[in-house]
Motif scaffolding. Structure first.
Motif, short mmCIF file in Angstrom:
data_model
loop_
_atom_site.label_atom_id
_atom_site.label_comp_id
_atom_site.label_asym_id
_atom_site.label_seq_id
_atom_site.Cartn_x
_atom_site.Cartn_y
_atom_site.Cartn_z
N UNK A 142 0.85 -1.19 0.00
CA UNK A 142 0.00 0.00 0.00
C UNK A 142 0.89 1.25 0.00
N UNK A 143 0.50 2.25 -0.77
CA UNK A 143 1.18 3.54 -0.88
C UNK A 143 2.47 3.47 -1.70
N UNK A 145 -0.51 2.34 -5.45
CA UNK A 145 -1.36 1.33 -4.83
C UNK A 145 -2.01 1.95 -3.59
N UNK A 146 -3.33 1.85 -3.54
CA UNK A 146 -4.07 2.44 -2.42
C UNK A 146 -4.05 1.51 -1.21
N UNK A 147 -4.53 2.04 -0.09
CA UNK A 147 -4.57 1.25 1.14
C UNK A 147 -5.46 0.01 1.00
N UNK A 148 -6.46 0.05 0.10
CA UNK A 148 -7.33 -1.12 -0.07
C UNK A 148 -6.74 -2.13 -1.06
N UNK A 149 -5.53 -1.87 -1.55
CA UNK A 149 -4.86 -2.84 -2.44
C UNK A 149 -5.08 -2.58 -3.92
N UNK A 194 -3.24 13.72 -3.78
CA UNK A 194 -3.30 12.47 -3.03
C UNK A 194 -2.95 11.29 -3.94
N UNK A 195 -3.06 10.07 -3.39
CA UNK A 195 -2.64 8.88 -4.15
C UNK A 195 -3.49 8.65 -5.41
N UNK A 196 -4.66 9.30 -5.46
CA UNK A 196 -5.53 9.13 -6.62
C UNK A 196 -5.40 10.30 -7.59
N UNK A 197 -4.49 11.25 -7.27
CA UNK A 197 -4.27 12.37 -8.18
C UNK A 197 -5.18 13.56 -7.91
#
Ligand code: FES
Ligand SMILES: [Fe+2]
Length: 378
Positions: free
Chosen positions: A62-63, A79-83, A121-124
């Motif tokens: 994750x991350x 990769x997000x915390x939910x995989x 953030x991780x999703x842009x």
């Protein structure tokens, strides 16, 4: 009766048509050299296809993040915390700075633009904005680095740069069914390399999608192994594939209807990726356009768990030998292909002619011509 015209009751095709499904074709030399056509290919072909860009295991936690820079685009994959994975264009929405370099783990789950500090953030998605009150608030609402289609399948992270590309398995069609049979999720990337070729990307793809150069280019490495005369080609638009019997292997394989268990199966995932598969291991490589006359070939050895009867050490030794042999073969191909760069502008070269044994090349060039709106030459 003439055996050449005998047809199969099952397919209605002659034996020759079943082996080599398309008639000969001719292509002008400019398909390899014209910079305008090259630009059309980038937009009409490369911006509208799925590509396997990294083994999933390059992004294990994750991350984790990595950046992918090809075909004039830069993409951040996270990769997000939910995989799950996300991908977005690596460009700041303020004034176009590059946001992220390299790869790593982003423990704080945010990326800060190096120019004026917009935070993503991780999703842009854009979060904090310095001097926020000095911007038009409306322009900041919901602002994000544009998302890119991304999915994980068969052990790879796949990207598509346009939203209008169908879902990956629809894009792959029959090739997806073929590849699914290998259980590639359980495989690991063991080796990788990249090689620069001084030619147009299609010369590289052409060079790996027919086998009858084997006795000439690979007399000592492949000619004794690959029964190239018995390759059977199949077109599965826009992709293509072939089954190749291997001396000493195909005869030994138990009687089976599954060609994957008895042959080397060689798939072109249109436009630029080849999976060359045995049931236990495979080589995969992609030809990435760098410019109209330069290509980067990225190759991987991907291996399954040790097959029955082999220890982990034996399997490792086998994989090392296999990879070394692949590199030797690749060097032989690269030598011929790079020499083409010295004659590509020759007044004596008008174009390529493909025979029926090069049906996969005809299908490949037809597909590109169709996508860029060109008529196929007569
Ligand atoms: S260009 Fe990124 S914050 Fe200004
Ligand atoms: Fe070759």
């Amino acid at each position: 009766m003439d055996t050449v015209t005998q047809t199969s009751p099952k397919t209605g095709l002659t034996a020759a048509e079943q082996q080599y499904p398309l008639p000969p074709s001719r292509w002008d030399a400019s398909v390899y050299t014209d910079p305008d056509r090259y630009r059309s290919e980038l937009t009409a072909v490369f911006h509208h296809s799925w590509f396997p860009v990294h083994p999933s295991r390059d992004l294990p936690r994750a991350r984790d993040f990595l950046t992918w820079d090809r075909i004039g685009q830069s993409i951040v994959i996270t990769r997000l915390d939910d995989g799950s994975v996300r991908a977005w264009h690596n460009v700041c929405q303020h004034r176009g700075a590059r946001l992220v370099n390299g790869s790593g783990n982003c423990g704080r789950a945010r990326f800060t633009c190096p120019w004026h500090g917009f935070v993503y953030d991780l999703e842009g998605m854009v979060g904090a904005v310095p001097l926020r009150e000095s911007f038009d608030e409306e322009a900041l609402r919901g602002l994000r680095a544009p998302a890119v289609q991304v999915t994980e399948w068969a052990g790879w992270i796949w990207l598509a740069l346009s939203d209008d590309v169908p879902p990956l398995l629809d894009h792959l069609g029959a090739i997806g069914t073929e590849l699914a049979g290998y259980g590639l999720e359980g495989f690991t990337t063991r080796f990788r390399t990249s090689v620069r070729l001084k030619v147009n990307w299609k010369i590289a793809v052409d060079g790996f999608n027919e086998t009858w150069h084997v006795p000439f280019t690979h007399p000592h490495t492949l000619a004794g192994l690959v029964m190239w005369r018995d390759a059977v080609l199949r077109i599965s638009s826009p992709h293509s594939w072939m089954t190749l019997p291997i001396r000493g292997y195909t005869e030994r394989a138990k009687a089976t209807d599954d060609h994957r268990a008895s042959h080397l199966c060689h798939y072109l995932v249109f436009p630029n990726t080849i999976f060359s598969c045995f049931p236990t291991h495979l080589q995969m490589w992609s030809a990435w356009p760098v410019s109209v006359d330069e290509t980067e070939l990225c190759a991987y050895e991907v291996v399954g768990p040790p097959p029955a009867g082999k220890t982990a050490e034996q399997w490792d030794r086998h994989n090392r030998r296999d990879w070394q042999q692949f590199l030797d073969v690749l060097n032989e191909d690269a030598e011929v292909i790079n020499d083409i760069s010295t004659v590509i502008g020759s007044l004596g070269f008008r174009g390529s002619m493909f025979n029926t044994a090069e049906s996969r090349l005809t299908a490949f060039h037809r597909e590109i011509a169709r996508r860029i709106g060109e008529e196929e030459p007569a």
